[in-house]
Design a protein around this motif. Sequence first.
Motif, mmCIF file in Angstrom:
data_model
loop_
_atom_site.group_PDB
_atom_site.id
_atom_site.type_symbol
_atom_site.label_atom_id
_atom_site.label_comp_id
_atom_site.label_asym_id
_atom_site.label_seq_id
_atom_site.Cartn_x
_atom_site.Cartn_y
_atom_site.Cartn_z
ATOM 1 N N GLY A 141 19.621 28.217 -30.297
ATOM 2 C CA GLY A 141 19.102 29.570 -30.261
ATOM 3 C C GLY A 141 20.200 30.604 -30.434
ATOM 4 N N ASP A 142 19.777 31.820 -30.767
ATOM 5 C CA ASP A 142 20.736 32.909 -30.925
ATOM 6 C C ASP A 142 21.256 33.339 -29.576
ATOM 7 O OD1 ASP A 142 21.213 33.561 -33.610
ATOM 8 O OD2 ASP A 142 19.147 34.289 -33.787
ATOM 9 N N SER A 143 22.553 33.562 -29.486
ATOM 10 C CA SER A 143 23.091 34.042 -28.224
ATOM 11 C C SER A 143 24.349 34.836 -28.527
ATOM 12 C CB SER A 143 23.421 32.883 -27.291
ATOM 13 O OG SER A 143 24.531 32.170 -27.794
ATOM 14 N N GLU A 144 24.580 35.838 -27.736
ATOM 15 C CA GLU A 144 25.740 36.690 -27.973
ATOM 16 C C GLU A 144 27.023 35.894 -27.766
ATOM 17 O OE1 GLU A 144 27.384 41.001 -26.606
ATOM 18 O OE2 GLU A 144 25.373 40.415 -25.935
ATOM 19 N N ASP A 145 27.896 35.881 -28.732
ATOM 20 C CA ASP A 145 29.190 35.184 -28.668
ATOM 21 C C ASP A 145 29.066 33.704 -28.316
ATOM 22 O OD1 ASP A 145 30.198 37.730 -29.021
ATOM 23 O OD2 ASP A 145 30.459 38.057 -26.867
ATOM 24 N N GLY A 146 27.901 33.109 -28.549
ATOM 25 C CA GLY A 146 27.752 31.682 -28.269
ATOM 26 C C GLY A 146 27.661 31.349 -26.790
ATOM 27 N N TRP A 147 27.488 32.351 -25.925
ATOM 28 C CA TRP A 147 27.387 32.103 -24.471
ATOM 29 C C TRP A 147 25.996 31.608 -24.123
ATOM 30 C CZ3 TRP A 147 30.164 31.337 -20.263
ATOM 31 C CH2 TRP A 147 29.552 31.440 -19.009
ATOM 32 N N LEU A 148 25.916 30.479 -23.431
ATOM 33 C CA LEU A 148 24.633 29.909 -23.035
ATOM 34 C C LEU A 148 24.595 29.805 -21.515
ATOM 35 C CD1 LEU A 148 24.737 27.339 -25.918
ATOM 36 C CD2 LEU A 148 22.993 29.105 -25.699
ATOM 37 N N GLU A 149 23.855 30.724 -20.932
ATOM 38 C CA GLU A 149 23.749 30.829 -19.474
ATOM 39 C C GLU A 149 23.130 29.553 -18.893
ATOM 40 O OE1 GLU A 149 24.805 33.645 -17.956
ATOM 41 O OE2 GLU A 149 24.316 32.900 -15.955
ATOM 42 N N GLY A 150 23.747 29.030 -17.861
ATOM 43 C CA GLY A 150 23.173 27.862 -17.176
ATOM 44 C C GLY A 150 23.520 26.529 -17.825
ATOM 45 N N MET A 151 24.180 26.560 -18.992
ATOM 46 C CA MET A 151 24.537 25.280 -19.623
ATOM 47 C C MET A 151 25.815 24.721 -18.993
ATOM 48 S SD MET A 151 25.467 24.269 -23.522
ATOM 49 C CE MET A 151 23.805 24.231 -24.179
ATOM 50 N N MET A 152 25.702 23.503 -18.439
ATOM 51 C CA MET A 152 26.834 22.865 -17.767
ATOM 52 C C MET A 152 27.045 21.438 -18.251
ATOM 53 S SD MET A 152 27.679 24.974 -15.106
ATOM 54 C CE MET A 152 28.312 24.025 -13.720
ATOM 55 N N SER A 153 25.974 20.801 -18.716
ATOM 56 C CA SER A 153 26.011 19.348 -18.924
ATOM 57 C C SER A 153 25.868 18.950 -20.390
ATOM 58 C CB SER A 153 24.892 18.693 -18.108
ATOM 59 O OG SER A 153 24.727 17.346 -18.499
ATOM 60 N N ARG A 154 26.862 18.258 -20.901
ATOM 61 C CA ARG A 154 26.776 17.694 -22.261
ATOM 62 C C ARG A 154 25.636 16.687 -22.349
ATOM 63 N NH1 ARG A 154 32.267 15.446 -23.995
ATOM 64 N NH2 ARG A 154 32.085 14.573 -21.919
ATOM 65 N N LYS A 155 25.580 15.815 -21.330
ATOM 66 C CA LYS A 155 24.617 14.710 -21.302
ATOM 67 C C LYS A 155 23.171 15.202 -21.259
ATOM 68 C CE LYS A 155 25.166 12.565 -17.431
ATOM 69 N NZ LYS A 155 26.473 12.283 -17.252
ATOM 70 N N LYS A 156 22.934 16.234 -20.486
ATOM 71 C CA LYS A 156 21.552 16.646 -20.235
ATOM 72 C C LYS A 156 21.112 17.837 -21.076
ATOM 73 C CE LYS A 156 18.503 16.825 -16.248
ATOM 74 N NZ LYS A 156 18.408 16.538 -14.822
ATOM 75 N N GLN A 157 22.070 18.687 -21.485
ATOM 76 C CA GLN A 157 21.659 19.915 -22.144
ATOM 77 C C GLN A 157 22.129 20.041 -23.592
ATOM 78 O OE1 GLN A 157 23.431 21.980 -18.738
ATOM 79 N NE2 GLN A 157 21.585 23.219 -18.615
ATOM 80 N N VAL A 158 23.073 19.229 -24.008
ATOM 81 C CA VAL A 158 23.580 19.338 -25.379
ATOM 82 C C VAL A 158 23.168 18.129 -26.224
ATOM 83 C CG1 VAL A 158 25.649 19.546 -26.811
ATOM 84 C CG2 VAL A 158 25.501 20.799 -24.652
ATOM 85 N N VAL A 159 23.489 16.928 -25.746
ATOM 86 C CA VAL A 159 23.194 15.712 -26.524
ATOM 87 C C VAL A 159 21.699 15.593 -26.866
ATOM 88 C CG1 VAL A 159 23.238 13.182 -26.492
ATOM 89 C CG2 VAL A 159 25.241 14.477 -25.726
ATOM 90 N N PRO A 160 20.779 15.769 -25.897
ATOM 91 C CA PRO A 160 19.359 15.594 -26.228
ATOM 92 C C PRO A 160 18.868 16.566 -27.311
ATOM 93 C CG PRO A 160 19.661 15.592 -23.843
ATOM 94 C CD PRO A 160 20.963 16.019 -24.452
ATOM 95 N N GLU A 161 19.329 17.823 -27.271
ATOM 96 C CA GLU A 161 18.910 18.823 -28.267
ATOM 97 C C GLU A 161 19.406 18.438 -29.658
ATOM 98 O OE1 GLU A 161 16.859 21.321 -27.630
ATOM 99 O OE2 GLU A 161 16.783 20.553 -25.567
ATOM 100 N N LEU A 162 20.644 17.961 -29.721
ATOM 101 C CA LEU A 162 21.218 17.570 -31.011
ATOM 102 C C LEU A 162 20.551 16.304 -31.536
ATOM 103 C CD1 LEU A 162 24.984 18.341 -30.325
ATOM 104 C CD2 LEU A 162 23.519 19.507 -31.989
ATOM 105 N N GLU A 163 20.273 15.357 -30.633
ATOM 106 C CA GLU A 163 19.577 14.120 -31.012
ATOM 107 C C GLU A 163 18.225 14.476 -31.645
ATOM 108 O OE1 GLU A 163 20.075 10.800 -30.773
ATOM 109 O OE2 GLU A 163 21.570 10.425 -29.204
#
Length: 303
Positions: free
Chosen positions: A276-298
């Motif tokens: 999603g669009d976000s100012e300067d690439g800041w994603l509030e509440g994102m902490m986990s590669r395993k739970k919040q990044v990998v699944p979206e990319l998969e």
Amino acid sequence: MVIYVIGHKSPDSDSVCAALAVADLKRQLGDDVEARVAGEINSESRFILEKFGVGVPDILEDASGKEIILVDHTDLSQAVVGMENAEIVGIVDHHKLGDVTTSKPLEILVRPLGSTCTIIKGLFDYYEKRISREIAGLMLCAILSDSVIFRSPTTTDEDRRVARELAEIAGIENLEELGMEMFRVKSEVEGVLARDLVMRDYKDFEMGGKRIGIGQLELVDLELVAGIRNELLEEMRKLKDEGRHAVFLMLTDIMKEGTELLCVSDEEGLRERVFGDSEDGWLEGMMSRKKQVVPELEKYFSS
Ligand code: MG
Ligand code: MG
Ligand code: MG
């Protein structure tokens, strides 16, 4: 034959401490087992081992033909060289299942908890084996590290309960204080090469036939890297040009509890399309590669 216990490449504290803890448990059960690491350990892990007076495990360069217990990963892309030719006899992990296969039955325990060491505490209890002060300290620190002192959305009630039990054994009273001490050590960036920062906590994934790299720096303050963003991006670009479709770097502010997500890819607008669009690439509440990044990319790359 000796069995080696080993975590993933770019070892983090959970990978290092889990290997040592499983080796300790298995030795108590009468097996010939040794802990190994898949590369140089980071400053946080060094701090933890020193604090509890435990030596740094040797590096295993090649797993070919060896008997192996995998901890904290099951993806060949994150495993030490030769793992496809190893005999995997055990797995303890808390990630999505990867692509390792075995030729014989194995002991395997994968649970969606905050750290591998939380699962291992359950194994000590199951086998009714004693946890020494040192091993309790290592496992506690691994839980604090992986769960970002219980701030990561991967944290479960079981992680909190097990951490308290381990703290009791290790003689640690203030978990927040110990955790912050670890993350201050982990946040040290001065005098470190940009390449080493990108690789400090880095993993490759195969997604829809594409190789995707995702690194993460967990920092007590993003100001620490404010002056070197361009160098980081430059190193990410080089890494991408070594045969990857995209390289991401999560700059996670553990105090503000969010992530600035850097991305380098030939695919224009990839980050915005997936996260999603976000100012300067800041994603509030994102902490986990395993739970919040990998699944979206998969999801994105497999559709
Ligand atoms: Mg790990
Ligand atoms: Mg872990
Ligand atoms: Mg981590």
